[in-house]
Design a protein around this motif. Structure first.
Motif, mmCIF file in Angstrom:
data_model
loop_
_atom_site.group_PDB
_atom_site.id
_atom_site.type_symbol
_atom_site.label_atom_id
_atom_site.label_comp_id
_atom_site.label_asym_id
_atom_site.label_seq_id
_atom_site.Cartn_x
_atom_site.Cartn_y
_atom_site.Cartn_z
ATOM 1 N N LYS A 413 0.795 -1.180 -0.141
ATOM 2 C CA LYS A 413 0.025 -0.073 0.046
ATOM 3 C C LYS A 413 0.954 1.158 0.007
ATOM 4 C CE LYS A 413 -3.599 2.343 2.774
ATOM 5 N NZ LYS A 413 -4.580 2.100 1.617
ATOM 6 N N ARG A 457 -0.323 -1.815 8.793
ATOM 7 C CA ARG A 457 -1.421 -1.968 7.988
ATOM 8 C C ARG A 457 -2.043 -3.229 8.626
ATOM 9 N NH1 ARG A 457 -1.919 -4.533 2.154
ATOM 10 N NH2 ARG A 457 -3.948 -4.328 1.831
ATOM 11 N N THR A 461 -9.158 -9.187 6.166
ATOM 12 C CA THR A 461 -10.192 -9.800 4.994
ATOM 13 C C THR A 461 -10.637 -11.074 5.262
ATOM 14 O OG1 THR A 461 -8.296 -10.511 4.029
ATOM 15 C CG2 THR A 461 -9.170 -8.367 3.419
ATOM 16 N N TYR A 468 -3.213 -5.905 -2.872
ATOM 17 C CA TYR A 468 -2.579 -4.757 -3.104
ATOM 18 C C TYR A 468 -3.681 -3.513 -2.883
ATOM 19 C CZ TYR A 468 -0.458 -0.720 -5.130
ATOM 20 O OH TYR A 468 -0.056 0.738 -5.343
ATOM 21 N N ASP A 469 -3.493 -2.841 -2.221
ATOM 22 C CA ASP A 469 -4.468 -1.501 -1.812
ATOM 23 C C ASP A 469 -3.847 -0.408 -2.473
ATOM 24 O OD1 ASP A 469 -6.336 0.240 -1.240
ATOM 25 O OD2 ASP A 469 -5.930 0.054 0.965
ATOM 26 N N ALA A 506 -7.919 3.887 -7.352
ATOM 27 C CA ALA A 506 -7.989 3.849 -6.208
ATOM 28 C C ALA A 506 -9.195 4.917 -5.566
ATOM 29 C CB ALA A 506 -6.612 4.498 -5.203
#
Length: 795
Positions: A413, A457, A461, A468-469, A506
């Protein structure tokens, strides 16, 4: 009478002989010294050349190490010998490879590591270098290594979960060239191009950018990048980063390979280094280097070039992420997004999440200075640090941190506004002394909001899939980072105002649509956006727009809609209110106005301001059905305005239409009114805490239109108090009061005591006190802070 005479005598033979012997011995010593110096110089030159040949041999093997090549290597590979004629000697290089199986595993076929030994010898000596090549998998990635780590002078193996590799090829310059070339010069060595490095003693191999296939694209920070397939699986998982040097004689661009990111995406970490030291060092207030400039040791490539005399300068560190679980990108030219083709084999080489590690400053502590983080600004910190640590907590399938299946993984991220603040050295062992200096100096940097020295982070989930954010973390930003762009384009055969949106993968922004045109205004750090439109019966293909920070006003695509034979409907009504409140624009009171039916979302438009308000209309095409679908209107306003539909009715029945071209339908009227605002003020007072304690108060209304104070902040002791004033809208509002730290200091073997925050009948010992207020007039709320009684220990 006796007379005194001055006697005269000559030099004897013995004295002459002694002098001759002394001179002869001295000349012999000088000769021996010169011979020794020449011999040592020759040996040193030979050693430098030999080391260069060894490093080159190891790099040749590493360059071949795709997954297939790695498995193909056999143990006890016959040593490979080559001979080179150097400047100072004739060298023989021997390369040996041996398998290093996993602990407890004896089958060579599943070895995960191989040791490479390079021996470069000449008549008077030899140099031996070793390194270990690793086939990284999800279970064998070296995620626990916080800083990477180098090993010997050879190119080190990947110790950052395989997220990146150093692909520089550096050789020593010929001794005759040293002093005759300057850093940045392009020279030829044995027919290849090399760029002289900053030391002036070696050079990095390069190629003409135009000769590379594929040709690298412009990236940022003056760099270029390209996607390539190195693992043999589907998708271009590798991203190669190049520095660019312009040849002084020919003006051509030379690409110097620096780092290869193996997980499909480059993850930027950005911020500003601020200095508040009182004395220049070598004509600069920023006498520092970024911690991770050496990619072979840290897995990151950093850019930091402060101007002479600057007290603030931006930096960017690029690390490698992992796109094994997506998401799919929108444009392969944007290397800060995952590729458009899903990757299938990345987890064979890169650990989940890719890079984790530290980014910080060198030379600061050695020069006697300190670095401030949020811990020092809000209160005395337990440790002094010059680097910031990054990692992800993956809570795993059961979602409970602390169980056996929890993992610490790569960040995957991007982060912005991760600033550093350098202050004069505080030699006092008391943390409070450094804290006070950091608080005072932070106030001199406008808008500074320092991030913590530990960035975690959390992944909740419910699986181990470290996706990947791409959304940039801006928690430490006082304003949105990036460049503001305005992209305009055309609309052909539009019906009404079809929604047009821009997305960088994003974030998504609604564009302003008018007749035959649209305009998208947004702020992003991305290198490209996707523009897409919806048109009821037809949806044109989206387009990709490359963004250039130097030219923020760009041109998007022109959307052509297919003509429809279905009937067109027009819903119209009136919006009552003042001119600013009824304006539909980014700067107006209306943020959005649209209509929803089935799965379609169409935009509405408003007219010019008339007496008391504006007309609105929503025009769209609907296939002929019976009955016709119901349409629901929606609208959103800024915080300063409130909105109400006439009679609370938002739904519109299309079956009530009149006419045919278009079919007219009456919609509800809307009323937009300014929200009444009131002043919330009061004091935050300290009572009954120790003389050495220092508290930082804060006031955070949920819907604030602006606050001043608490003043002063960060200096509350004993019986001090701070005042604040906030402007908040009418209605039920939630306001949170907080203090930091939430506990008093520990003394000897006794833990600290929790503070108690009290306002009327509300109290809390958690460090924050939320209060719900029914605001219909100016309000006064005072908060008192003291120690819990009886004492409640911290922890």
């Amino acid at each position: 009478m006796k007379s005194n005479r001055l006697g005269h005598s000559g030099i004897g033979l013995i004295e002459v002989l002694i002098t001759t012997v002394v001179i002869a011995l001295g000349l012999l010593a000088v000769a021996r010294f010169q011979v020794g110096v020449i011999g040592e110089s020759r040996d040193n030159k030979a050693m430098v050349e030999a080391r260069g040949y060894c490093e080159s041999g190891i790099e040749d093997l590493r360059r071949l190490m795709s997954r297939t090549d790695f498995i193909a290597f056999q143990e006890d590979l016959n040593p490979v010998q080559e001979q080179f004629t150097g400047k100072s000697a004739v060298f023989t290089r021997t390369l040996e490879v041996e398998n290093l199986p996993d602990p407890g595993v004896t089958t060579d076929d599943i070895a995960r590591e191989k040791r490479v030994t390079a021996t470069c010898s000449w008549a008077d000596g030899q140099v031996v270098l070793q390194t270990v090549l690793s086939l990284h998998g999800a279970n064998s990635s070296a995620l626990a290594v916080g800083l990477g780590g180098g090993g010997g002078p050879a190119i080190s193996p990947s110790l950052n979960a395989g997220a990146s590799d150093d692909i520089s090829e550096v050789v020593p310059l010929d001794p005759s060239d040293i002093g005759n070339v300057s850093p940045g010069d392009v020279v030829q060595i044995e027919g290849d191009y090399f760029v002289v490095q900053a030391s002036g003693l070696n050079a990095a191999k390069s190629e003409l950018c135009s000769d590379l296939n594929p040709v690298p694209s412009s990236f940022e920070s003056g760099l270029r990048a390209r996607r390539v397939d190195k693992d043999g699986y589907a998708g271009s998982e590798s991203i190669e980063l190049f520095e660019v040097v312009v040849g002084e004689g020919d003006g051509k661009d030379y690409c110097v390979p620096r780092v290869r990111f193996n997980g499909g995406v480059v993850v930027p970490i950005r911020g500003i280094v601020h200095s508040r030291i009182s004395t220049k060092i070598n004509d600069t207030y920023l006498p520092v280097d970024l911690f991770t400039l050496n990619v072979s040791e840290s897995g990151a490539y950093c850019v930091f070039s402060p101007e002479p005399g600057a007290t603030s300068s931006p930096y960017t560190c690029y690390v490698g992420g992992n796109c094994a679980y997506g998401p799919q990108g929108i444009d392969d030219s944007d290397v800060t997004q995952c590729p458009t083709t899903a990757l299938t084999g990345v987890l064979e080489n890169v650990g989940q999440g890719g890079w984790r590690g530290r980014v910080g400053l060198l030379n600061v502590a050695n020069a006697g200075y300190n670095v401030c983080f949020s811990e020092e600004v809000v209160g005395p910190a337990a440790t002094r640090d010059t680097a910031r640590s990054y990692f992800s907590y993956n809570f795993g399938p059961n979602g409970t941190l602390g169980d056996s299946d929890d993992r610490s993984q790569g960040i995957n991220k991007p982060y912005s506004c991760h600033d550093f603040l350098i202050v004069d050295g505080i030699n006092s062992p008391q943390p409070a002394a450094l804290s006070k200096e950091c608080q005072q100096q932070a106030e001199t940097v406008g808008g500074l909001k320092l991030a913590s020295k530990s960035i975690s982070r959390n992944i909740n989930t419910g699986s181990y899939s470290n996706v990947y954010d791409p959304a940039v973390n801006v928690d430490s930003c006082s304003e949105i980072p990036g460049t503001q762009y305005t992209i305009t384009g055309g609309l052909i055969d539009q019906v009404g105002n079809p929604p047009v949106v821009a997305s960088d993968g994003a974030s998504t922004w609604q564009c302003n649509v008018v007749s035959n045109a649209y305009a998208c205004t947004f702020t992003t750090e991305s290198g490209a956006v996707q523009i897409s439109a919806q048109g009821g019966s037809s949806v044109p293909d989206p387009c990709i727009v490359t963004l250039d920070p130097l030219n923020p006003d760009g041109t998007g695509c022109t959307f052509t809609f297919e003509p429809s034979t279905d009937p067109t409907y027009r819903i119209s009504g009136f919006i009552y209110g003042d001119a600013p409140g009824t304006e539909l624009s980014p700067s107006g009171g209306l943020l959005a106005l649209g209509a929803l039916y089935n799965d379609a979302d169409v935009g509405c438009s408003v007219g010019n301001y008339l007496v008391g308000g504006r007309e609105y209309e929503c025009v769209f095409v609907v296939p002929e059905t019976s009955p016709l679908p119901q349409v629901s209107l929606y609208a959103h306003t800024v915080a300063e305005y409130a909105l109400a539909f006439e009679g609370g009715q938002k739904n519109v029945d299309l079956n009530t239409y009149i006419g045919e071209t278009p079919r007219e339908v009456a919609g509800p009227d809307l009323t937009v009114t300014p929200v009444a605002t009131y002043q919330l003020s009061g004091t935050i007072s300290v009572q009954g805490i120790g003389g050495g304690e220092t508290l930082t108060p804060a006031v955070n209304p949920e819907n604030s239109l602006g606050c001043t104070g608490p003043t002063p902040g960060g200096e509350l002791k004993q019986t001090d108090s701070a005042t604040y004033t906030c402007t908040i809208p009418a209605g039920v509002q939630s306001v949170t009061y907080s203090i930091s730290p939430a506990c008093s200091k520990a003394k000897k073997n006794s833990p600290g005591t929790k503070y108690l925050m009290t306002s009327g009948t509300n109290s809390s010992d958690a460090g924050s006190l939320p209060i719900d207020l029914n605001v219909n007039a100016n309000q006064t709320v005072n908060v008192t802070i003291g120690l819990t009684n009886p004492a409640i220990p911290c922890g």
